[in-house]
Design an enzyme around this catalytic site. Structure first.
Site, PDB file in Angstrom:
ATOM      1  N   GLY A 494      10.433  10.579   0.265  1.00 24.25           N
ATOM      2  CA  GLY A 494       9.030  10.352  -0.064  1.00 24.25           C
ATOM      3  C   GLY A 494       8.686   8.880   0.002  1.00 24.25           C
ATOM      4  N   GLY A 496       5.903   6.273  -1.758  1.00 20.82           N
ATOM      5  CA  GLY A 496       4.812   6.113  -2.722  1.00 20.82           C
ATOM      6  C   GLY A 496       4.082   4.820  -2.466  1.00 20.82           C
ATOM      7  N   GLY A 497       3.071   4.555  -3.237  1.00 24.49           N
ATOM      8  CA  GLY A 497       2.304   3.335  -3.074  1.00 24.49           C
ATOM      9  C   GLY A 497       3.141   2.098  -3.350  1.00 24.49           C
ATOM     10  N   PHE A 498       4.120   2.230  -4.225  1.00 29.82           N
ATOM     11  CA  PHE A 498       4.873   1.050  -4.640  1.00 29.82           C
ATOM     12  C   PHE A 498       6.321   1.064  -4.178  1.00 29.82           C
ATOM     13  CE2 PHE A 498       1.683   1.832  -8.059  1.00 29.82           C
ATOM     14  CZ  PHE A 498       0.822   0.805  -7.687  1.00 29.82           C
ATOM     15  N   LYS A 515      13.984   6.135  -6.858  1.00 30.89           N
ATOM     16  CA  LYS A 515      12.752   5.496  -6.423  1.00 30.89           C
ATOM     17  C   LYS A 515      13.023   4.002  -6.341  1.00 30.89           C
ATOM     18  CE  LYS A 515       7.945   5.364  -7.938  1.00 30.89           C
ATOM     19  NZ  LYS A 515       7.106   6.090  -8.883  1.00 30.89           N
ATOM     20  N   ASP A 612      -3.256   9.749 -12.231  1.00 37.45           N
ATOM     21  CA  ASP A 612      -3.007   9.986 -10.810  1.00 37.45           C
ATOM     22  C   ASP A 612      -2.410  11.365 -10.594  1.00 37.45           C
ATOM     23  OD1 ASP A 612      -3.156   9.406  -8.161  1.00 37.45           O
ATOM     24  OD2 ASP A 612      -1.361   8.151  -8.096  1.00 37.45           O
TER      25      ASP A 612
END
Ligand SMILES: *[C@@H]1O[C@H](CO)[C@@H](O)[C@H](O)[C@H]1NC(C)=O
Ligand SMILES: *[C@@H]1O[C@H](CO)[C@@H](O)[C@H](O)[C@H]1NC(C)=O
Ligand SMILES: *[C@@H]1O[C@H](CO)[C@@H](O)[C@H](O)[C@H]1NC(C)=O
Ligand SMILES: *[C@@H]1O[C@H](CO)[C@@H](O)[C@H](O)[C@H]1NC(C)=O
Ligand SMILES: *[C@@H]1O[C@H](CO)[C@@H](O)[C@H](O)[C@H]1NC(C)=O
Ligand SMILES: *[C@@H]1O[C@H](CO)[C@@H](O)[C@H](O)[C@H]1NC(C)=O
Length: 800
Positions: A494, A496-498, A515, A612
């Site tokens: 995945g 993500g934005g960060f 992550k 979110d």
């Protein structure tokens, strides 16, 4: 002759049984045998013989909800401890002494009711009432106060509406719940749940003799430590307390059935019958988190689930055994920094927002004011704290503690307590002023230096602080690099934005999701902190679990449990995979998300607004249980606040509520909006954003609204979900979702209400126009009073 009578009885029974399905009474000439039951007159409850498991061959007499066919939920058992292994010849009948008894074929009594005042047998009857109460009474006297015996006085593991828990001070009899030994054995297990009036009433769960959970004392409205117990449309609850009794009970307001059960695993559950799904739904369960465990932080320790570590000494208190305390063994608790000196007069300090401590050693008076209470406490050297007894109408009454204070936790909706401390801890006004000016002087001279130093050390310091604050397992960079095959592209699951998310396999084969936050972004750091602080201590089966983290060489990584089915968007928006999710599964997912959100909004100790919520942030485990993830921009609000506002609007378009996008105002109701969008996406299989219908500029919300107004909501439903069995439930959920996405936040239901709406058939209000139903136009008819609209920057992140 005897056999003739038996044959006659059997013949008669054959006749009687066929017409007696509504029979609710056992008279002197009647008896119950295996396969025969009596049913309360409204059909709610049934009583008869049952065996909890086919493999044990243990038989009992019990009462259960008649409607709950698949897993017969037994609410009361007569012969808990004396099962019989052969039902042949066993009878439940009224015997000569006027008692109801369970007889073996040899006429020995295995179990009987025990009435203080036996009647002549011909006048005695046993009746199963609509409340589920089995009563023994005179045949022509139906007054409750004349009942000779009632099963409600002998609770097993379930508290039904109208039952009581507590103590009768006159007779000394105590009424409490006790769990089954295990799923298949109704004999009393190790857990009991009491309304314990010692000192001042509180509900207490015990494992054997040991307290494992306490609700905190009654505060007039509810138990001090259960802020989630609020006024609702399903049931009312109360504590009756006078010289004669202390009884806790609840009563139904409508037709939705609810019960409180002490489970054999040590969890107390309040569940409600979901008529449309024909199953029980858990509404509140206790204990819920670490801080709910009795006395987690010892005496004068205060538990706060959101902090790491969870235990801290109250202000002006220090750990009694600092070494053990530092090693997170908090059992020693805390002591006063300065010892008390009662002769020279002590004072009191106010502590706010807490669950009041155990009231086992306490004393109370209903009529005293808080001022009188203080003086009463001050006069008695063994009095260690005081508070109002009743928080209604600004507070009244007096509660005094005369033992060490234990089982304190901080929580929203918590109360004030005044704790005795040495006079020197209070600080007179003069010294305060002196200290203040001194501080100011020092402050001014040091500020310049500090700022310089701060900037210089900022980077390093941040890193250090983080490490110190975390109570999480730390992984080394090499462990994670190895686990994810050097963060290879194949392992990437995945983006993500960060940062990116990788699948990893730790030594020992444990699968995790890693992550990796992007090194450069400052938002990365904030997100990291936020995520860790928000969820490290939150535990709920519908929230993704954080296992550990890693801070090394400029890298920041979070390690989560691995969800083998990845995220919801990969299913519902995919033509093939969407076939794997039938409606019952999807409904389960919707319910799970709702429970996770409820926990964040209401049950967890700080209110957390996720901000979110979207399909790609809902992860699915092997059994398709949903878990809410990504707390990078979640915000916590304190106390009774339900929202806040920000100048920095972040989130994902299509899921954000109008008041948030336009005015930067967010609240629990903005999450409710996102939840509504999510439900509509799950039902329709289409994304809200990017939903373009040929000639219209409307989005999914607009489309649903149009169909709803035109009375054609069925057209929304993803084709393969269409099944006549589910239609009414689907329509109901569309309606609930529309209520969630209404333009004005005040119109949207809160999560407790949403959960009730999902699981029972109460009538729903008419939905008003949704917010943001066109892609282009922003409608803002609803006045949003919390902040002005000018000079607000709307920062948009790339949709992720
Ligand atoms: C059934 O119970 C009786 C006495 O209640 C006992 O004597 C007998 O052994 C039991 N039989 C089995 C198979 O457990
Ligand atoms: C139960 O008892 C009856 C008579 O007492 C006997 O005929 C029957 O075999 C027994 N059943 C079992 C399963 O033991
Ligand atoms: C029945 O009640 C009497 C007194 O009321 C008591 O002594 C006795 O233990 C009770 N028996 C049972 C089985 O509860
Ligand atoms: C109560 O019922 C009995 C029969 O069960 C009857 O003989 C008697 O008269 C009744 N008593 C009253 C007060 O109704
Ligand atoms: C925890 O601390 C207490 C005293 O504070 C001590 O008596 C106890 O042995 C400690 N327990 C463990 C497991 O270290
Ligand atoms: C102080 O309070 C305790 C506990 O309520 C009580 O037993 C004791 O008598 C009181 N002492 C005085 C001097 O009032």
């Amino acid at each position: 002759m005897e056999s003739f009578v038996l044959i006659l009885q059997i013949l008669l029974c054959g006749f009687v049984c066929s017409i007696s399905s509504a029979k609710d009474i056992i008279t002197a000439t009647d008896f119950l045998t295996d396969g025969k039951t009596i049913t309360s007159s409204d059909g709610s409850f049934e009583m008869g013989f049952f065996s909890p498991a086919s493999f044990t061959n243990n038989w009992y007499v019990g009462i259960w909800y008649k409607h709950d066919v698949p897993d017969k939920s037994v609410v009361w058992v007569a012969n808990r401890e004396n099962p019989f292994n052969n039902t042949s010849g066993v009878m439940l009948k009224i015997i000569d002494t006027g008692q109801l008894a369970l007889l073996t074929p040899a006429n020995t009594i295995m179990w009987s009711t025990n009435s203080s005042r036996p009647l002549a047998v011909k006048n005695t009857v046993a009746q199963l009432l609509n409340s589920g109460n089995l009563v023994i009474r005179d045949a022509n006297d139906t007054k409750p106060e004349k009942f000779l015996w009632q099963s409600f006085d002998y609770p097993t593991d379930t508290l039904l509406p109208g039952m009581k828990m507590g103590k009768n001070f006159v007779t000394g009899q105590e009424f409490y719940l006790s769990s089954w030994k295990n799923e298949y054995d109704p004999a009393p297990g190790e857990y009991t749940y009491h309304c314990d009036p010692t000192g001042y009433p509180q509900d207490v769960m015990r494992k054997g003799k040991v307290k494992v959970y306490s609700t905190g004392p009654w505060n007039g409205l509810r138990w001090s430590g259960v802020p989630g117990l609020t006024k609702n449309t399903i049931y009312t609850f109360k504590l009756d307390l006078d010289e004669k009794r202390a009884f806790y009970s609840f009563a139904l307001l409508g037709s939705v059935m609810t019960k409180l059960t002490m489970n054999n695993n040590g969890v107390l559950q309040r569940s409600m019958w979901a008529e449309n799904r024909q199953e029980w739904h858990v509404y509140i369960s206790s204990p819920e988190d670490t801080c709910d465990n009795y006395g987690t932080c010892g005496s004068y320790g205060s538990c706060n689930n959101i902090l790491t570590p969870v235990c801290n000494c109250l202000d002006k208190f220090v750990p009694k055994d600092p070494r053990n305390w530092a090693m997170t063994n908090w059992s020693g608790g805390c002591i006063r920094r300065k010892p008390l000196n009662c002769q020279n007069g002590d004072g009191f300090l106010k502590y706010s927002g807490i669950k009041l401590p155990d009231t086992q050693y306490s004393w109370f008076d209903r009529s005293m004011t808080l001022h009188e209470c203080k003086h009463a406490c001050l006069r008695n050297c063994s009095c260690l704290a005081y508070s109002n007894l009743d928080i209604r109408n600004g507070g009244s009454g007096c509660l005094l503690w005369c033992g060490d204070l234990i089982d304190i936790r901080e929580l929203p909706g918590g109360q004030d307590i005044y704790i005795r401390v040495a006079t020197s801890e209070l600080g007179s006004k003069k010294t305060k002023l002196l200290v203040l000016s001194l501080l100011l002087l020092i402050g001014v001279t040091v500020t310049g230096l500090t700022i310089g130093l701060y900037i210089w050390k900022k980077k390093k310091k941040r890193k250090m602080n983080l490490k110190d604050d975390l109570d999480l397992p730390l992984f080394t960079l090499s462990t994670l690099t190895k686990a994810s095959s050097n963060f290879s592209v194949e392992n990437k699951i995945g983006e993500g934005g960060f940062g990116s998310v990788y699948k990893g396999i730790l030594e020992g084969g444990h699968e995790v999701a890693i992550k990796r936050l992007s090194k450069s972004s400052s938002q990365g750091v904030n997100e990291f902190k936020n995520e860790v602080i928000c969820i490290a201590k939150l535990q709920h089966r519908n929230l993704v679990k954080l296992i550990g983290c890693c801070i090394a060489g400029g890298e920041k990584m979070l390690v989560y449990e691995y969800m083998c089915n990845r995220s919801l968007d990969l299913f519902i928006f995919d033509e093939k995979r969407s076939l794997l999710l039938n409606w019952p599964k999807r409904f389960g997912i919707i319910n799970g998300i709702a429970r996770g959100l409820l926990y964040l909004h209401q049950d967890s100790r700080l209110r957390i607004i996720h901000r979110d919520l979207k399909a790609s942030n809902i992860l699915l485990d092997a059994d398709m249980n949903p878990k809410i993830s990504d707390f990078g921009i979640a915000r916590s609000v304190v106390g009774n606040e339900t929202g806040a506002n920000t100048h920095h609007v972040v989130g994902t378009h299509g899921y954000m509520s109008p008041e948030y996008v336009v005015h930067g105002v967010f609240s629990v109701k903005s999450d409710v909006f996102s939840f509504g969008v999510l439900v509509l996406e799950i039902i329709s299989g289409r994304r809200n954003r990017g939903f373009a219908r040929e000639s219209h500029s409307i989005n999914l919300l607009g489309h649903v609204w149009k169909l709803y107004k035109e009375g054609r909501p069925l057209e929304l439903i993803d084709g393969h979900l269409m099944d006549s069995r589910y239609i009414s439930e689907l329509l109901r959920l569309i309606h609930v979702a529309l209520l969630c996405v209404q333009q004005c936040p005040e119109d949207r239901p809160d999560m407790p209400t949403v959960i009730l709406m999902l699981t029972n058939d109460a009538i729903l209000p008419q939905a008003k126009e949704p917010g943001f139903f066109t892609e282009s136009k922003v409608t803002s008819e609803c006045s949003i009073s919390m902040c002005s609209t000018n000079e607000i920057t709307v920062t948009q992140l790339e949709p992720r």
